[in-house]
Design a protein around this motif. Structure first.
Motif: not given
Length: 407
Positions: A80-86
């Protein structure tokens, strides 16, 4: 009056045998089955997934954000890192929830991400309730499709036995291969782009254009693919009949036009996607030499923390590799692939600094085919390559899985 011999009694003529059912052509049967190389590739793919999931498990326990933690946290947290949040925010809440948008000073610039992956994520979420698990499942299935397609693309260029298997092996142990396992868009893009390339080589232009259009909904790199397909079409068209599918090549531009129209209706800005890239990721246009200089300073002048400086060094190396690949493709007159790689380098090499270039190498399938040819013909090169890349792959995986910037 004649007497018939008991040995030759009079019989009714036998019924004619029923005509045999038409046989299925052998080539068609082969297409329905996976060959030995395909099965080997899928086995390799599964093993590398297990290796990455094992690394993620270890990263939770050995490298927690809090050094004194007694609880490693949720099992899927490393992904659940970086671009995954977007991607998650778009899939779960839409692009402009609660009338929020670029006018909000706390805005996250989520419109910088194309809608293809979030739409698939939302659809899979209806079956897999856990969002992260749904994203991992998409990448897992898409990655399997992509490696099978890559085997077939490699066969177009390499006559060596096992060339497809070797090409996939190089991709799956590449430094940024962790992003093919995470809930990111690279695996889904390749699962569409590589079959599109195969369809183009078979001159199935409606299928190639449709797959390229779907790839464009996932990443803007789909436009680079469309340009390469168009050049391939022009270079291979001969007679008048060959030019009839030409209108299909405009299809990949449709998703971009529709997305721009959607953003214009919500923000009043036709270029909202580009402006989001500029605000969130410093993708303002700069001359290539200025971008190189800024990245070099960020990598070596001591102004960045060591973790970011190391990744900027990786960005510089990826640019060098990309330029060498583009030059090699031009030298070999593989013009469509050169256009595809060259447009990617131009897009990523004319911002404030280099960003996401190592991750972009995953999408440069000509790179993995070239390297496969070299490793098949030179055992020393093969040994050197694997010895150098294996630790880099581990470092990038741990960097990403522990929440640091990678690729």
């Amino acid at each position: 009056m004649s007497v018939m011999s008991p040995r030759s009694p009079e019989k009714a003529p036998p019924n004619p045998p029923a005509p045999p059912l038409p046989a299925v052509p052998r080539p068609a049967r082969r297409r329905l089955r996976l060959g030995t190389e395909d099965r080997d590739v899928l086995w390799l793919y599964l093993l590398t997934r297990v290796a990455l999931w094992t690394t993620a498990y270890g990263a939770r326990w050995l490298f927690p954000a809090d050094g004194g933690a007694h609880d490693p946290g949720p099992v899927l947290a490393p992904f659940e890192r970086w671009d995954w949040g977007h991607f998650l925010n778009v899939a779960r809440d839409g692009y402009f929830p609660g009338e929020r948008g670029p006018w909000d000073p706390e805005w996250d610039d989520r419109e910088a991400f194309f809608p293809g992956f979030p739409l698939v994520l939302r659809a899979v979420h209806t079956v897999v309730p856990q969002w992260t698990a749904a994203g991992l499942l998409i990448s897992f299935v898409a990655g399997g499709v992509a490696v099978l397609a890559l085997v077939r693309v490699a066969r177009l260029h390499l006559p060596d036995e096992g060339a497809g298997r070797r090409t996939v092996q190089l991709l799956l142990i590449s430094p940024c291969a962790v992003f093919l396992a995470a809930g990111y868009s690279e695996a889904l893009f390749l699962a569409l782009a590589l079959p599109a390339w195969l369809a183009a080589h078979r001159r199935s232009w409606p299928l190639a254009a449709t797959l390229a259009a779907l790839a464009t909904t996932v990443r803007v790199s789909g436009l680079f693919l469309a340009a390469a397909l168009a050049l391939h079409f022009v270079l291979t068209a001969r007679g008048r009949a060959d030019w009839r599918p030409l209108p299909w090549l405009a299809l990949p531009a449709l998703p971009v036009a529709l997305y721009a129209w959607f953003l214009r209706a919500r923000t009043g800005d036709w270029m909202a996607w580009k402006h989001a890239q500029e605000r969130g990721w410093y993708r303002h246009f700069h001359a290539p030499w200025e971008t190189w200089a800024t990245t070099w300073e960020s990598a070596f002048d001591g102004g960045m923390t060591t973790g970011y400086a190391f990744m900027f060094q990786a960005e510089l190396l990826a640019m060098v590799v990309g330029l060498a690949l583009a030059a090699l493709l031009v030298r070999r007159r593989r013009w469509p692939e050169a256009v595809y790689v060259g447009l990617s380098l131009w897009a990523l090499g004319t911002s404030y600094w280099y960003q996401s270039l190592p991750r972009a190498t995953l999408l440069w399938w000509p790179l993995w085919i070239v390297l496969a040819a070299w490793t098949l013909r030179s055992p020393r090169f093969r040994t050197a390559y694997f010895c150098l890349v294996a630790p880099l792959s581990t470092l990038f995986a741990l960097t990403f899985l522990t929440g640091r910037w990678a690729g």
